[in-house]
Write a protein that holds these residues in place. Structure first.
Motif, short mmCIF file in Angstrom:
data_model
loop_
_atom_site.label_atom_id
_atom_site.label_comp_id
_atom_site.label_asym_id
_atom_site.label_seq_id
_atom_site.Cartn_x
_atom_site.Cartn_y
_atom_site.Cartn_z
N THR A 24 -23.91 20.68 -67.81
CA THR A 24 -22.98 19.68 -67.31
C THR A 24 -21.54 20.10 -67.58
O THR A 24 -20.67 20.00 -66.70
CB THR A 24 -23.24 18.32 -67.98
N THR A 25 -21.29 20.58 -68.79
CA THR A 25 -19.95 21.00 -69.18
C THR A 25 -19.53 22.26 -68.42
O THR A 25 -18.39 22.37 -67.95
CB THR A 25 -19.87 21.26 -70.69
N LYS A 28 -18.46 21.71 -64.80
CA LYS A 28 -17.15 21.09 -64.65
C LYS A 28 -16.00 22.02 -65.04
O LYS A 28 -14.84 21.73 -64.74
CB LYS A 28 -17.07 19.82 -65.52
N SER A 29 -16.33 23.11 -65.70
CA SER A 29 -15.27 23.92 -66.32
C SER A 29 -15.04 25.29 -65.70
O SER A 29 -13.96 25.88 -65.90
CB SER A 29 -15.60 24.12 -67.81
N ARG A 35 -20.16 30.43 -64.10
CA ARG A 35 -21.20 29.44 -64.43
C ARG A 35 -22.54 30.12 -64.69
O ARG A 35 -23.22 29.82 -65.65
CB ARG A 35 -21.36 28.43 -63.28
N TRP A 95 -12.64 23.58 -71.71
CA TRP A 95 -13.98 23.07 -71.42
C TRP A 95 -14.40 21.98 -72.38
O TRP A 95 -15.26 21.14 -72.06
CB TRP A 95 -15.01 24.20 -71.42
N LEU A 97 -12.92 19.38 -73.22
CA LEU A 97 -12.62 18.06 -72.67
C LEU A 97 -13.64 17.61 -71.64
O LEU A 97 -13.71 16.43 -71.30
CB LEU A 97 -11.22 18.07 -72.04
N ASN A 98 -14.44 18.55 -71.13
CA ASN A 98 -15.45 18.21 -70.13
C ASN A 98 -16.81 17.90 -70.74
O ASN A 98 -17.77 17.61 -70.02
CB ASN A 98 -15.60 19.36 -69.13
N PRO A 100 -19.65 15.74 -72.20
CA PRO A 100 -19.94 14.31 -71.97
C PRO A 100 -19.88 13.51 -73.27
O PRO A 100 -20.84 13.46 -74.04
CB PRO A 100 -21.36 14.33 -71.39
N GLN A 229 -13.79 17.71 -80.04
CA GLN A 229 -13.39 17.14 -78.75
C GLN A 229 -12.51 15.91 -78.94
O GLN A 229 -11.47 15.76 -78.29
CB GLN A 229 -14.62 16.77 -77.93
#
Length: 236
Positions: A24-25, A28-29, A35, A95, A97-98, A100, A229
């Protein structure tokens, strides 16, 4: 066999959740080529660590009450070193901050299942009662508070992130107390009115050793990652 399956199943579930959080992170990053590489590293790292724990936990090397404890040197300390180095090096990365935030905090509820396995292990003679909620292990109490604290902290329009950060620190303190109970039950059993180590050596063999080598270090890792975080968010 049922008890062993319980430890293996819980470890598998925790690893799947780690992969979910990671994917998930990462999604988004990073861009697509990065990826793939990051996801491959994540999955391979988790698999290799599990293989390592399986090999170490199945050898006679760790079956000793000698000091320093061999199971700690081979399982716990490497995981703690990784946590410290990884979080320190990534504490300012975008990353973070991304991650969850809510799910990472609620994740600590898995310790309810760990402590439930501890209670079953006491009944099976794998653990002594002092290492469970029947004695001086209050980790289940902490884990039970996590959903309620999370609902309170995240129910408002403006999340109470300082409360979440404090509860993360509290979780680390509770884990430290659990480690203290386990260590003193081996090296200072007189504290519990015994004259020999209370922790059976079987408790550190595979798959019971997954608690020391995976489940507990993962709880610590997620606490520290969450704190990093939240510190970043609260600074902004």
């Amino acid at each position: 066999m049922t008890l062993q399956l319980g430890y293996l199943t819980l470890t598998l579930a925790v690893c799947i959740l780690l992969i979910y959080f990671g994917f998930t992170t990462i999604n988004k990053s990073y861009d697509e080529p990065t990826r793939k590489r990051k996801k491959t590293i994540l999955v391979l790292s988790i698999i290799l660590w599990q293989v390592y724990l399986g090999i170490v936990g199945s050898t006679e090397f760790i079956l000793s009450y000698s000091f320093p404890p061999r199971f700690a040197i081979t399982m716990i300390i490497p995981a703690f070193i990784f946590t410290g180095v990884f979080v320190y090096r990534n504490r300012n990365k975008a990353w973070l901050l991304n991650l969850p935030t809510k799910q990472v905090f609620f994740f600590q509820s898995f310790r309810i299942l760990v402590e439930s396995l501890f209670v079953a292990s006491v009944g099976a003679g794998i653990l002594h009662k002092e290492a469970s909620i029947e004695g001086y292990n209050f980790d289940m109490v902490y884990a039970l508070t996590v959903p309620f604290v999370g609902l309170i902290a995240f129910s408002r329009q403006s999340s109470n992130l300082k409360l979440i950060r404090f509860w993360n620190y509290l979780g680390l303190v509770v884990l430290a107390s659990v480690i203290f109970v386990f260590m003193t039950s081996i090296y200072a059993p007189e504290l519990y009115g015994a004259d020999k180590p209370l922790l059976p050596l079987e408790a550190i063999t595979y798959p019971y050793g997954l608690v020391a080598g995976c489940l507990m270090p993962v709880a610590v890792f997620m606490h520290v990652l969450s704190i990093a975080q939240l510190n970043r968010i609260l600074r902004n």
